[in-house]
Write a protein that holds these residues in place. Structure first.
Motif, PDB file in Angstrom:
ATOM      1  N   ASN A 105      49.340  32.511  23.882  1.00  0.00           N
ATOM      2  CA  ASN A 105      49.463  31.860  25.185  1.00  0.00           C
ATOM      3  C   ASN A 105      49.661  32.873  26.309  1.00  0.00           C
ATOM      4  OD1 ASN A 105      49.098  29.307  24.145  1.00  0.00           O
ATOM      5  ND2 ASN A 105      51.264  28.791  24.123  1.00  0.00           N
ATOM      6  N   ALA A 106      50.436  33.929  26.049  1.00  0.00           N
ATOM      7  CA  ALA A 106      50.654  34.965  27.065  1.00  0.00           C
ATOM      8  C   ALA A 106      49.352  35.701  27.377  1.00  0.00           C
ATOM      9  CB  ALA A 106      51.732  35.945  26.596  1.00  0.00           C
ATOM     10  N   VAL A 107      48.574  36.009  26.346  1.00  0.00           N
ATOM     11  CA  VAL A 107      47.288  36.688  26.556  1.00  0.00           C
ATOM     12  C   VAL A 107      46.345  35.774  27.335  1.00  0.00           C
ATOM     13  CG1 VAL A 107      45.212  37.528  25.364  1.00  0.00           C
ATOM     14  CG2 VAL A 107      47.476  38.269  24.603  1.00  0.00           C
ATOM     15  N   LEU A 108      46.328  34.484  27.003  1.00  0.00           N
ATOM     16  CA  LEU A 108      45.483  33.543  27.750  1.00  0.00           C
ATOM     17  C   LEU A 108      45.903  33.462  29.216  1.00  0.00           C
ATOM     18  CD1 LEU A 108      45.062  30.667  25.150  1.00  0.00           C
ATOM     19  CD2 LEU A 108      43.259  32.161  26.035  1.00  0.00           C
ATOM     20  N   LEU A 109      47.205  33.374  29.475  1.00  0.00           N
ATOM     21  CA  LEU A 109      47.684  33.354  30.869  1.00  0.00           C
ATOM     22  C   LEU A 109      47.219  34.600  31.615  1.00  0.00           C
ATOM     23  CD1 LEU A 109      51.369  32.049  30.857  1.00  0.00           C
ATOM     24  CD2 LEU A 109      49.477  31.186  32.221  1.00  0.00           C
ATOM     25  N   TRP A 110      47.403  35.745  30.979  1.00  0.00           N
ATOM     26  CA  TRP A 110      47.011  37.008  31.595  1.00  0.00           C
ATOM     27  C   TRP A 110      45.501  37.055  31.809  1.00  0.00           C
ATOM     28  CZ3 TRP A 110      44.507  41.556  29.639  1.00  0.00           C
ATOM     29  CH2 TRP A 110      44.645  42.675  30.480  1.00  0.00           C
ATOM     30  N   GLY A 111      44.742  36.668  30.797  1.00  0.00           N
ATOM     31  CA  GLY A 111      43.283  36.721  30.891  1.00  0.00           C
ATOM     32  C   GLY A 111      42.711  35.768  31.926  1.00  0.00           C
ATOM     33  N   TRP A 161      39.430  33.878  35.494  1.00  0.00           N
ATOM     34  CA  TRP A 161      38.535  32.760  35.213  1.00  0.00           C
ATOM     35  C   TRP A 161      37.243  32.833  36.014  1.00  0.00           C
ATOM     36  CZ3 TRP A 161      36.928  29.584  39.057  1.00  0.00           C
ATOM     37  CH2 TRP A 161      37.672  29.588  40.243  1.00  0.00           C
ATOM     38  N   LYS A 162      37.252  33.555  37.137  1.00  0.00           N
ATOM     39  CA  LYS A 162      36.069  33.597  38.013  1.00  0.00           C
ATOM     40  C   LYS A 162      34.877  34.315  37.385  1.00  0.00           C
ATOM     41  CE  LYS A 162      38.703  33.105  42.229  1.00  0.00           C
ATOM     42  NZ  LYS A 162      39.143  33.692  43.478  1.00  0.00           N
ATOM     43  N   VAL A 163      35.113  35.080  36.329  1.00  0.00           N
ATOM     44  CA  VAL A 163      33.983  35.775  35.689  1.00  0.00           C
ATOM     45  C   VAL A 163      33.207  34.854  34.752  1.00  0.00           C
ATOM     46  CG1 VAL A 163      35.131  38.023  35.839  1.00  0.00           C
ATOM     47  CG2 VAL A 163      35.294  36.691  33.723  1.00  0.00           C
ATOM     48  N   VAL A 164      33.744  33.692  34.450  1.00  0.00           N
ATOM     49  CA  VAL A 164      33.061  32.746  33.564  1.00  0.00           C
ATOM     50  C   VAL A 164      31.981  32.047  34.380  1.00  0.00           C
ATOM     51  CG1 VAL A 164      33.322  30.776  32.021  1.00  0.00           C
ATOM     52  CG2 VAL A 164      35.174  32.459  32.219  1.00  0.00           C
TER      53      VAL A 164
END
Length: 144
Positions: free
Chosen positions: A19-25, A32-35
């Motif tokens: 969850n921490a990695v997802l928040l950071w990513g 999220w703008k790169v998706v």
């Protein structure tokens, strides 16, 4: 018995890290703008997604220390509720644009979101039952 302790607490720690990695990513890098298929409307959903991930972090940190089934059921219920709200918001806003790709993607994503909603509701019912069983003194104790 000791192996189950490590696995269960290890699973909680693993959930915190994921969850921490997802928040950071999602929020920092790459963001999220790169998706390519997410629209600017994603910002209208981002707060709920962040709340869901944060709730998962907090609950799992508590579960590492407190191994009571009733507490775990209550924590899971809170996480599922926030996740359900985020999924409902995602379905409402639908911040996706698949462009000229396969025209079935919007339907597929909507079906997956609805399945997530149904799964969350089922999970909430299970956790409510587990919480009441724990309060009544029935059921398996949380793994130590």
């Amino acid at each position: 018995m000791a192996d189950k302790t490590v696995t269960t607490r290890g699973g909680n720690i693993g959930s915190v890290l994921v969850n921490a990695v997802l928040l950071w990513g999602i929020n920092i890098w790459p963001g999220w703008k790169v998706v390519p298929f997410l629209t600017a409307d994603m910002e209208r959903v981002l707060g709920m997604i962040n709340a869901s991930l944060t709730a998962g972090i907090i609950a799992n940190l508590i579960f590492v220390v407190i191994r009571n089934r009733g507490v775990m059921a209550l924590g899971n219920l809170a996480v599922l509720g926030i996740g359900l709200a985020a999924t409902l918001r995602m379905l409402e806003v639908f911040p996706f644009d698949f462009g000229d790709s396969w025209s079935g993607w919007p339907v597929v994503v909507r079906v997956l979101l609805v399945l997530g909603i149904v799964g969350s509701i089922i999970g909430m019912v299970v956790e409510i039952v587990a919480m009441f069983r724990s309060l009544a003194g029935f059921g398996e104790r949380a793994r130590q």
